[in-house]
Write an enzyme that holds these catalytic residues in place. Sequence first.
Site, PDB file in Angstrom:
ATOM      1  N   LYS A 155       0.855  -1.210   0.000  1.00  0.00           N
ATOM      2  CA  LYS A 155       0.000   0.000   0.000  1.00  0.00           C
ATOM      3  C   LYS A 155       0.880   1.246   0.000  1.00  0.00           C
ATOM      4  CE  LYS A 155      -1.424   1.538   4.133  1.00  0.00           C
ATOM      5  NZ  LYS A 155      -1.232   2.937   4.542  1.00  0.00           N
ATOM      6  N   ASN A 156       1.918   1.242   0.855  1.00  0.00           N
ATOM      7  CA  ASN A 156       2.739   2.447   1.025  1.00  0.00           C
ATOM      8  C   ASN A 156       3.758   2.651  -0.083  1.00  0.00           C
ATOM      9  OD1 ASN A 156       1.250   3.003   3.244  1.00  0.00           O
ATOM     10  ND2 ASN A 156       2.787   2.372   4.744  1.00  0.00           N
TER      11      ASN A 156
ATOM     12  N   ARG B  12      -3.294   9.647   4.970  1.00  0.00           N
ATOM     13  CA  ARG B  12      -2.045  10.412   5.093  1.00  0.00           C
ATOM     14  C   ARG B  12      -1.381  10.592   3.739  1.00  0.00           C
ATOM     15  NH1 ARG B  12       1.135  13.852   7.968  1.00  0.00           N
ATOM     16  NH2 ARG B  12       3.341  13.454   7.663  1.00  0.00           N
TER      17      ARG B  12
ATOM     18  N   CYS C  88      -3.922   7.689  10.136  1.00  0.00           N
ATOM     19  CA  CYS C  88      -3.992   7.053  11.456  1.00  0.00           C
ATOM     20  C   CYS C  88      -3.624   8.065  12.546  1.00  0.00           C
ATOM     21  CB  CYS C  88      -3.010   5.897  11.535  1.00  0.00           C
ATOM     22  SG  CYS C  88      -3.533   4.492  10.579  1.00  0.00           S
TER      23      CYS C  88
ATOM     24  N   LYS D 145      14.457  14.777  10.630  1.00  0.00           N
ATOM     25  CA  LYS D 145      14.197  13.397  11.051  1.00  0.00           C
ATOM     26  C   LYS D 145      13.849  12.631   9.762  1.00  0.00           C
ATOM     27  CE  LYS D 145      11.165  11.777  14.595  1.00  0.00           C
ATOM     28  NZ  LYS D 145      10.042  12.110  15.482  1.00  0.00           N
ATOM     29  N   VAL D 146      14.132  11.360   9.703  1.00  0.00           N
ATOM     30  CA  VAL D 146      13.766  10.580   8.517  1.00  0.00           C
ATOM     31  C   VAL D 146      12.240  10.618   8.367  1.00  0.00           C
ATOM     32  CG1 VAL D 146      13.646   8.259   7.554  1.00  0.00           C
ATOM     33  CG2 VAL D 146      15.764   9.068   8.608  1.00  0.00           C
ATOM     34  N   SER D 147      11.792  11.018   7.181  1.00  0.00           N
ATOM     35  CA  SER D 147      10.341  11.082   6.932  1.00  0.00           C
ATOM     36  C   SER D 147      10.027  10.346   5.627  1.00  0.00           C
ATOM     37  CB  SER D 147       9.884  12.538   6.813  1.00  0.00           C
ATOM     38  OG  SER D 147       8.564  12.582   6.285  1.00  0.00           O
ATOM     39  N   VAL D 148       9.181   9.322   5.702  1.00  0.00           N
ATOM     40  CA  VAL D 148       8.896   8.494   4.523  1.00  0.00           C
ATOM     41  C   VAL D 148       8.162   9.307   3.461  1.00  0.00           C
ATOM     42  CG1 VAL D 148       7.674   6.431   3.706  1.00  0.00           C
ATOM     43  CG2 VAL D 148       8.898   6.382   5.890  1.00  0.00           C
TER      44      VAL D 148
ATOM     45  N   ILE E  57       9.223   6.343  16.796  1.00  0.00           N
ATOM     46  CA  ILE E  57       8.735   7.115  15.649  1.00  0.00           C
ATOM     47  C   ILE E  57       7.470   7.909  15.985  1.00  0.00           C
ATOM     48  CG2 ILE E  57       8.025   6.999  13.217  1.00  0.00           C
ATOM     49  CD1 ILE E  57      10.812   5.876  13.466  1.00  0.00           C
TER      50      ILE E  57
HETATM   51  C1  EPZ Z   1       4.713   6.708   6.650  1.00  0.00           C
HETATM   52  O1  EPZ Z   1       4.008   7.704   7.339  1.00  0.00           O
HETATM   53  C2  EPZ Z   1       3.768   5.526   6.513  1.00  0.00           C
HETATM   54  N1  EPZ Z   1       2.579   5.940   5.754  1.00  0.00           N
HETATM   55  C3  EPZ Z   1       3.351   5.039   7.897  1.00  0.00           C
HETATM   56  O2  EPZ Z   1       2.572   3.873   7.699  1.00  0.00           O
HETATM   57  C4  EPZ Z   1       4.599   4.666   8.688  1.00  0.00           C
HETATM   58  O3  EPZ Z   1       4.221   4.303   9.998  1.00  0.00           O
HETATM   59  C5  EPZ Z   1       5.559   5.859   8.735  1.00  0.00           C
HETATM   60  O4  EPZ Z   1       5.860   6.292   7.394  1.00  0.00           O
HETATM   61  C6  EPZ Z   1       6.881   5.524   9.434  1.00  0.00           C
HETATM   62  O5  EPZ Z   1       7.487   4.457   8.788  1.00  0.00           O
HETATM   63  C7  EPZ Z   1       2.656   5.980   4.416  1.00  0.00           C
HETATM   64  O6  EPZ Z   1       3.684   5.716   3.817  1.00  0.00           O
HETATM   65  C8  EPZ Z   1       1.399   6.383   3.690  1.00  0.00           C
HETATM   66  P1  EPZ Z   1       7.007   9.908   8.627  1.00  0.00           P
HETATM   67  P2  EPZ Z   1       4.595   9.209   7.355  1.00  0.00           P
HETATM   68  O7  EPZ Z   1       6.904  11.186   7.887  1.00  0.00           O
HETATM   69  O8  EPZ Z   1       5.370   9.464   6.119  1.00  0.00           O
HETATM   70  C9  EPZ Z   1       7.635  13.041  12.152  1.00  0.00           C
HETATM   71  C10 EPZ Z   1       0.775   2.467   7.951  1.00  0.00           C
HETATM   72  O9  EPZ Z   1       0.621   1.777   8.928  1.00  0.00           O
HETATM   73  N2  EPZ Z   1       7.426  14.066  11.123  1.00  0.00           N
HETATM   74  O10 EPZ Z   1       8.069   8.953   8.230  1.00  0.00           O
HETATM   75  O11 EPZ Z   1       3.498  10.123   7.687  1.00  0.00           O
HETATM   76  C11 EPZ Z   1       6.383  12.206  12.387  1.00  0.00           C
HETATM   77  O12 EPZ Z   1       5.538  12.828  13.323  1.00  0.00           O
HETATM   78  C12 EPZ Z   1       1.201   3.893   8.106  1.00  0.00           C
HETATM   79  O13 EPZ Z   1       0.715   2.061   6.765  1.00  0.00           O
HETATM   80  C13 EPZ Z   1       7.494  15.400  11.498  1.00  0.00           C
HETATM   81  O14 EPZ Z   1       7.700  15.717  12.662  1.00  0.00           O
HETATM   82  O15 EPZ Z   1       5.603   9.145   8.554  1.00  0.00           O
HETATM   83  C14 EPZ Z   1       6.959  10.915  12.920  1.00  0.00           C
HETATM   84  O16 EPZ Z   1       7.273  11.073  14.280  1.00  0.00           O
HETATM   85  C15 EPZ Z   1       0.960   4.370   9.498  1.00  0.00           C
HETATM   86  N3  EPZ Z   1       7.319  16.349  10.530  1.00  0.00           N
HETATM   87  C16 EPZ Z   1       8.271  10.774  12.148  1.00  0.00           C
HETATM   88  O17 EPZ Z   1       8.585  12.092  11.685  1.00  0.00           O
HETATM   89  C17 EPZ Z   1       7.088  16.020   9.224  1.00  0.00           C
HETATM   90  O18 EPZ Z   1       6.957  16.933   8.380  1.00  0.00           O
HETATM   91  C18 EPZ Z   1       8.193   9.838  10.949  1.00  0.00           C
HETATM   92  O19 EPZ Z   1       7.077  10.231  10.179  1.00  0.00           O
HETATM   93  C19 EPZ Z   1       7.021  14.654   8.878  1.00  0.00           C
HETATM   94  C20 EPZ Z   1       7.203  13.697   9.841  1.00  0.00           C
END
Ligand code: EPZ
Length: 422
Positions: free
Chosen positions: A24-25, A97, A121, A166-169, A332
Amino acid sequence: MEKFLIRGSSTKGVRGTLSCSGAKNAALPLMASSILFNSTVTLKNIPLGAKDIQTMIILLKSLGSQIKILKKKKILKITNNKKHKLLVKYKYISTMRAGVLVMGALLGKYNKCSTALSGGCSLGPRPIGYHLAGFKKLNCKYILKQGYINISANKGIKGNKYYFPKVSVTGTSNLILASIFARGATVLKNISIEPEVLDLIKFLKNGGAKIYFEGKRTIKIYGVKKLKGHSHEVIGDRIEAFSYLCAAAITRGKIKINKINPRYLRSEIKILKNIGCKIKINKTSIDLIRTNKLKPANIKTAPFPGFATDCMPMMMAVLARSNGKSKIEETIFSNRYMAAPELVRMGAKIYIKGSTATIIGENNFNGADCISSDLRSTFAIILGAIAAEGKSCISRVYHGLRGYSDLYKNLKKIGVNIKRIN
Ligand code: EPZ
């Protein structure tokens, strides 16, 4: 709203073979990236049964993409014959998201858009500050008005350097999409190297994008004039694969998962082995048998290749059935233990303090009525119900249907005594 009625057993193990769906992701960013193409994009192995995919189809169509769905073959053919609309309505992304990803694609192609802040979520705050800071580096200006980000690069997207705090997907994917046609080169540092992001990079490069790794977490993107549509098969869903492996681990079961690259689950497979599961891996499949008692484990989630936060709720359910004390450190998200109180209702001993969960393994689970609250917690609760003696009724399973294709069918196929009720 749909509920699952599960009659579990503390002795009967799940048994069977499943084929993993497409991730999905990975599918969601790939679909969003189709906005960048003027010729047809064909995406194969799409998990059409996952609600988020349907939501993304509706969202792209609302912007003007033509989408042909070949249901049986799990193929999407996306063509853009006309200019997209630049308004991304809240109603299309309030539950998803990944809706935020169309922002990067629209910026990349049209240098502007107005996008509602997306939902998803409730794992804690889901900010997009890193996305917006990166877009600003690319010569964009934005204002937040009535829940919409109005963002534009009046003189066009200009390549620049950006370091993710921070690493952001999705942040990584979004900045890549915005940089594809930029004037000059963009360097992104501290990027996500999740398999789903690497799948997007591979797809874009095969379409003519100039994206090169300059370090483990550094890429350089040279802007190009256009991309050429082509066909791409979405990678297998590692989180789905891990979820069903846990179904066998929690129930002394035996399961084979096909159409998955085991390299995507190295950290998670290591833990399953350490707690006593017998695992055999081939190039595109994973076999798991669990015959003896489960040992405890200590886990700390981390960006790939660390232990995935998305796998943590299911691991927590398995450890709740192990013999001994386990600890989980979630690094995370701030609200990722939503399954814990529901598992406690079944008899689990889980104590949450801040970002740490302490689990005292317990062998007697009893079925209970539970409420699901997010995608991966839904599967964790289902695992508890499968291993519990007696009946469990799980409501709000729609959270799980967002990310798992054929969830009910697959659970039945591996022998779970499950009924769907509305
Ligand atoms: C992706 O979410 C996934 N969703 C999530 O999967 C997954 O849990 C997450 O990555 C971590 O691996 C999709 O790919 C659609 P992040 P994402 O940006 O991109 C902080 C599932 O179960 N952050 O990597 O939204 C954030 O709060 C879902 O399929 C900021 O602070 O996650 C978190 O603590 C749930 N500012 C951390 O970084 C930002 O601008 C990682 O978030 C972006 C993120």
